[in-house]
Design a protein around this motif. Structure first.
Motif, short mmCIF file in Angstrom:
data_model
loop_
_atom_site.label_atom_id
_atom_site.label_comp_id
_atom_site.label_asym_id
_atom_site.label_seq_id
_atom_site.Cartn_x
_atom_site.Cartn_y
_atom_site.Cartn_z
N GLU A 35 0.85 -1.03 0.11
CA GLU A 35 0.02 0.15 -0.11
C GLU A 35 0.84 1.27 -0.05
O GLU A 35 1.88 1.32 0.70
N GLY A 36 0.35 2.12 -0.74
CA GLY A 36 1.33 3.52 -0.83
C GLY A 36 2.46 3.54 -1.61
O GLY A 36 2.45 2.76 -2.61
N GLU A 37 3.26 4.53 -1.51
CA GLU A 37 4.66 4.57 -2.31
C GLU A 37 5.69 4.96 -1.39
O GLU A 37 5.60 5.85 -0.42
N VAL A 38 6.78 4.45 -1.69
CA VAL A 38 7.94 4.84 -0.96
C VAL A 38 9.25 4.62 -1.84
O VAL A 38 9.43 4.27 -2.93
N ALA A 39 10.43 5.73 -1.44
CA ALA A 39 11.53 5.97 -2.38
C ALA A 39 12.26 5.35 -1.46
O ALA A 39 12.73 5.31 -0.35
N VAL A 40 13.30 4.13 -2.43
CA VAL A 40 14.29 3.46 -1.90
C VAL A 40 15.55 3.85 -2.60
O VAL A 40 15.34 3.81 -3.84
N THR A 41 16.55 4.03 -1.79
CA THR A 41 18.00 4.49 -2.51
C THR A 41 18.74 3.24 -2.08
O THR A 41 18.96 3.02 -1.11
N VAL A 42 19.48 2.65 -3.04
CA VAL A 42 20.29 1.45 -2.88
C VAL A 42 21.53 1.54 -3.67
O VAL A 42 21.63 1.81 -4.92
N GLY A 43 22.57 1.64 -2.91
CA GLY A 43 24.07 1.93 -3.62
C GLY A 43 24.07 3.13 -4.50
O GLY A 43 24.76 2.98 -5.53
N GLY A 44 23.39 4.23 -4.09
CA GLY A 44 23.36 5.47 -4.76
C GLY A 44 22.36 5.62 -5.54
O GLY A 44 22.09 6.81 -6.21
N GLU A 45 21.42 4.62 -6.46
CA GLU A 45 20.48 4.54 -7.07
C GLU A 45 19.11 4.67 -6.37
O GLU A 45 18.70 3.99 -5.45
N ALA A 46 18.38 5.69 -7.18
CA ALA A 46 16.94 5.98 -6.25
C ALA A 46 15.89 5.31 -7.03
O ALA A 46 15.81 4.99 -8.29
N HIS A 47 14.90 4.64 -6.63
CA HIS A 47 13.69 3.95 -6.99
C HIS A 47 12.50 4.36 -6.20
O HIS A 47 12.63 4.57 -5.10
N VAL A 48 11.42 4.48 -6.92
CA VAL A 48 9.99 4.58 -6.39
C VAL A 48 9.33 3.11 -6.39
O VAL A 48 9.07 2.73 -7.60
#
Length: 276
Positions: free
Chosen positions: A98-111
């Motif tokens: 549910e919803g939306e979250v921004a995750v950054t892994v190893g300097g790369e951002a993802h929604v």
């Protein structure tokens, strides 16, 4: 593509007029944690997470299931963490319901949106923030990574269920299928988190009895599940937690699909005790 729904707990408390009777059970072979037990009073908090609470629905227990922990995270707008994982040996899988979250892994951002899957390798530098205006809920499954000399460590993965064709089990006419986020032949991985789908009337037609520990969170629908010697009714929001070799099977009665998020440990030798 069929639009998917994913059940998520909301917390709160039942009224004083409700009966205490529920379907919760803990045995030496399995546990069933019904959705009605996931209330405000049993939430937890974690260091360095802001505006976030969680339900811990599995943790390693000696003599039971010992390989993993399973959280349901609830992050308020603006919440999250820049230090989400304090154990450098722990790998993780996130699955958003549910919803939306921004995750950054190893300097790369993802929604990540509902249906999104993220594999976070052990030791990865990552962070997570809810930059939306609504509450986000997601599963977080953690396991200590078992490295093997001569086999590379897995890389981060960001996927979505909607982009993956389910693998249909042979001789089931499409009644039983598994959505696999990782290739089963990829020995870099020592755990799998998949989505299992049964169409109405679909069954596991034998008592599975195997070494893998399981966590099964029902995302959608209802069914009767055979756990050890017992048949139990389960529905969206319920959780089943199985130790190794617990016999298991199910029958999906409908009216819609029965779907669950499944954890299992795979692809490694069994640890042996040292004597003398």
């Amino acid at each position: 593509m069929t639009e998917r729904t994913y059940f998520a707990p909301m917390g709160g408390h039942p009224p004083q007029t409700d009966l205490l009777t529920d379907r919760a059970v803990f045995t030496d072979a399995y546990a069933v944690i019904p959705k009605g037990t996931m209330r405000d009073i049993v939430t937890s908090f974690l260091p360095f997470w802001e505006d976030t609470r969680l339900w811990v629905i599995a943790r390693p227990l000696s003599g039971f299931a010992e390989t993993f922990s399973h959280y349901i995270m609830e992050v308020q707008p603006g919440g999250g963490s820049d230090r989400p994982e304090l154990d450098e040996g722990a790998q993780g899988v996130l699955f958003v319901v549910e919803g939306e979250v921004a995750v950054t892994v190893g300097g790369e951002a993802h929604v990540l949106t509902p249906g999104s899957y993220a594999y976070i390798p052990a030791g990865a530098d990552w962070s997570l923030r809810n930059e939306s205006g609504a509450v986000t809920r997601f599963h977080w499954i953690r396991k200590a990574y078992e490295a093997v000399e001569g086999i590379d460590r897995p890389e981060p993965l960001i996927l979505n269920e909607a982009d993956i064709a389910p693998t249909v089990m042979p001789d089931t006419n499409g009644a039983w299928a598994t959505t696999r986020f990782v290739d089963p032949n990829d020995l870099r991985h020592d755990m799998h988190v998949t989505i299992v789908t049964f169409q109405p009337g679909g069954v596991i037609p034998f008592l599975e009895t195997h070494v893998m520990e399981h966590g099964l969170y029902v995302l959608e629908g209802k069914a009767v599940y055979k756990l050890n010697n017992d048949w139990v009714e389960v529905e969206a929001g319920d959780y089943m937690w199985l130790r190794a070799f617990c016999p298991q099977a199910c029958y999906a009665g409908g009216p819609g699909p029965f779907r669950y998020l499944l954890y299992k440990d795979v692809n490694r030798h069994m640890g042996l005790p040292r004597r003398g």
